[in-house]
Scaffold this motif. Structure first.
Motif, PDB file in Angstrom:
ATOM      1  N   GLY A 199      49.880  51.806  20.818  1.00 53.81           N
ATOM      2  CA  GLY A 199      48.941  51.518  19.659  1.00 53.81           C
ATOM      3  C   GLY A 199      47.644  51.871  19.903  1.00 53.81           C
ATOM      4  O   GLY A 199      46.940  51.694  19.010  1.00 53.81           O
ATOM      5  N   LEU A 200      47.431  52.630  20.940  1.00 53.78           N
ATOM      6  CA  LEU A 200      45.847  53.065  21.200  1.00 53.78           C
ATOM      7  C   LEU A 200      46.095  54.819  21.068  1.00 53.78           C
ATOM      8  O   LEU A 200      45.275  55.590  21.795  1.00 53.78           O
ATOM      9  CB  LEU A 200      45.468  52.902  22.483  1.00 53.78           C
ATOM     10  N   ALA A 201      47.118  55.105  20.270  1.00 53.78           N
ATOM     11  CA  ALA A 201      47.539  56.553  20.222  1.00 53.78           C
ATOM     12  C   ALA A 201      46.269  57.298  19.519  1.00 53.78           C
ATOM     13  O   ALA A 201      45.576  56.755  18.531  1.00 53.78           O
ATOM     14  CB  ALA A 201      48.770  57.067  19.236  1.00 53.78           C
ATOM     15  N   GLY A 202      46.004  58.440  20.197  1.00 49.86           N
ATOM     16  CA  GLY A 202      44.648  59.308  19.369  1.00 49.86           C
ATOM     17  C   GLY A 202      43.486  58.991  20.247  1.00 49.86           C
ATOM     18  O   GLY A 202      42.681  59.681  20.512  1.00 49.86           O
ATOM     19  N   THR A 203      43.572  57.778  20.944  1.00 54.22           N
ATOM     20  CA  THR A 203      42.438  57.402  21.900  1.00 54.22           C
ATOM     21  C   THR A 203      42.984  57.247  23.395  1.00 54.22           C
ATOM     22  O   THR A 203      41.866  57.635  24.163  1.00 54.22           O
ATOM     23  CB  THR A 203      42.071  55.885  21.499  1.00 54.22           C
ATOM     24  N   ILE A 204      44.284  57.119  23.452  1.00 51.83           N
ATOM     25  CA  ILE A 204      44.688  57.187  24.938  1.00 51.83           C
ATOM     26  C   ILE A 204      46.124  58.035  25.271  1.00 51.83           C
ATOM     27  O   ILE A 204      46.739  57.805  24.346  1.00 51.83           O
ATOM     28  CB  ILE A 204      44.903  55.512  25.381  1.00 51.83           C
ATOM     29  N   GLY A 205      45.920  58.579  26.275  1.00 52.52           N
ATOM     30  CA  GLY A 205      47.331  59.298  26.429  1.00 52.52           C
ATOM     31  C   GLY A 205      47.844  58.937  27.855  1.00 52.52           C
ATOM     32  O   GLY A 205      46.883  58.232  28.717  1.00 52.52           O
ATOM     33  N   THR A 206      49.033  59.008  27.963  1.00 51.95           N
ATOM     34  CA  THR A 206      49.599  58.481  29.073  1.00 51.95           C
ATOM     35  C   THR A 206      50.751  59.622  29.801  1.00 51.95           C
ATOM     36  O   THR A 206      51.221  60.557  28.980  1.00 51.95           O
ATOM     37  CB  THR A 206      50.590  57.209  28.949  1.00 51.95           C
ATOM     38  N   LEU A 207      50.801  59.450  30.922  1.00 51.30           N
ATOM     39  CA  LEU A 207      51.588  60.397  31.757  1.00 51.30           C
ATOM     40  C   LEU A 207      52.428  59.652  32.943  1.00 51.30           C
ATOM     41  O   LEU A 207      51.884  59.175  33.568  1.00 51.30           O
ATOM     42  CB  LEU A 207      50.974  61.618  32.146  1.00 51.30           C
TER      43      LEU A 207
END
Length: 366
Positions: free
Chosen positions: A128-136
């Motif tokens: 829901g925070l795509a564009g602001t938060i990235g995850t790996l």
């Protein structure tokens, strides 16, 4: 207190710091702590007052310590609507707030080791925070189940994901751009994420299990969230490789001395030195009237539809590591189905035939 800035995450979970000149106010659990000392570093405790008292006298003071205050409303709603207990929801709030804070600082924050179900829930929330938060996901090797989530600015996570490339035995886990055997930049960036301890001993007359190694590590007082996967070497006869938080590695090296009364030695190794054997599968092909959960369980484990439905109703079946209760749930390609006591399967292909049925290709873990 005319100039106020907030530095979130400095005082632990759900806390932040409000700076006013040379004074710092730490917010936690609805209270403020006033410290003397600049730049967010407390020197001595001056006073402890309730938040309402400070808010009444400093209307320009912004409370950032409340749960979910930094998050968009849709993300907060997604967390509250997640089907899990209150402790898991608190964990999701904490992860989301830490991710936002890390992204604002152009930094990377790492979660604790998460179970597959918890990691999937966290990724769905942070989507829901795509564009602001990235995850790996970082587990140290391919097919890792317990992983840590690296969270931060998408560009920084993108750079990290390009350099972090876990592979199979015989290949470097992290790319070595120098070609001179030097540690890659990714390994240096991941020093804060994972560490690996190799545990060896003379196990010729006893064969320790995964439970033996895990119990010995947790017996040192280490929380389960600080320990990742434990990979047995030759079924335990040659020891094991323990993936853990780097902050507890020193304790494991110093204090872990016996497994099943067998003296052991612990040595830190690089992730690129891990011995990993890829999982093996048995391919099962079947044609079913639909891709219902009970039909997939019956085909994958050689059961009747009635017995498959009984397993689901008893709560013995999990889909993508989340408990499944509806035998009519529709499955999709890539879904992982586990049945307690029988094993695990993965759906590789679902193709509709000319007669309107579903041709299934299922991989059963051996």
């Amino acid at each position: 207190m005319s100039e106020i800035s907030c530095v979130c995450g400095s005082y632990g979970e759900g806390a932040c710091v409000v700076q006013a000149g040379q004074h710092c106010v730490g917010l936690s659990e609805g209270r403020h702590r006033l410290y003397r000392g600049g730049h967010g570093r407390p020197a001595s405790l001056v006073a402890r007052v309730r938040f309402s008292w400070y808010r009444a006298r400093s209307p320009h003071l912004v409370a950032c310590g409340s749960r979910g205050s930094q998050l968009p409303k849709d993300v907060v709603g997604a967390i509250r609507g997640t089907q899990c207990d209150s402790q898991a929801k608190r964990q999701l709030f904490t992860l989301a707030e830490r991710a936002v804070s890390a992204s604002n600082r152009w930094d990377v924050s790492y979660s604790d080791f998460l179970s597959p179900a918890s990691a999937l829930q966290a990724e769905r929330v942070l989507a829901g925070l795509a564009g602001t938060i990235g995850t790996l996901r970082i587990g140290g090797y391919p097919y890792a189940e317990r992983v840590r989530l690296a969270m931060g600015h998408p560009e920084l996570i993108g750079i990290l994901s390009l350099k972090y490339a876990p592979k199979l035995e015989g290949e470097a886990v992290h790319s070595d751009e120098t070609g001179k055997g030097e540690r890659s930049e990714a390994e240096e960036l991941l020093d804060d994420a994972i560490a690996v301890a190799r545990v060896e001993g003379d196990f010729r007359y006893t064969q320790p299990t995964h439970r033996d190694f895990l119990g010995a590590v947790l017996g040192l007082g280490i929380n389960r969230t600080k320990v990742g996967d434990i990979i047995l070497l030759d079924g335990g006869r040659e020891g094991a490789q323990v993936v853990c938080d780097p902050r507890v590695l020193g304790l494991v090296e110093a204090e872990l001395s016996r497994i099943r009364n067998v003296p052991v030695r612990v040595q830190r190794i690089l992730p690129s030195q891990m011995k990993i054997t890829p999982p093996t599968f048995k391919t099962i092909r079947a044609v079913k009237s639909s891709a219902r959960l009970d039909a997939i369980v019956a085909a994958g484990f050689g059961l009747s539809r009635t017995k498959a439905s009984d397993c689901i109703r008893r709560g013995s079946v999990s889909v993508n590591w989340a408990p499944a209760s509806k035998d009519s749930a529709q499955m999709d390609v890539g879904d992982t189905v586990s049945v307690r006591g029988l094993g695990r399967i993965k759906i590789a292909r679902l193709v509709e035939t000319s007669k309107g049925k579903i041709a299934c290709e299922i991989l059963r873990y051996l």
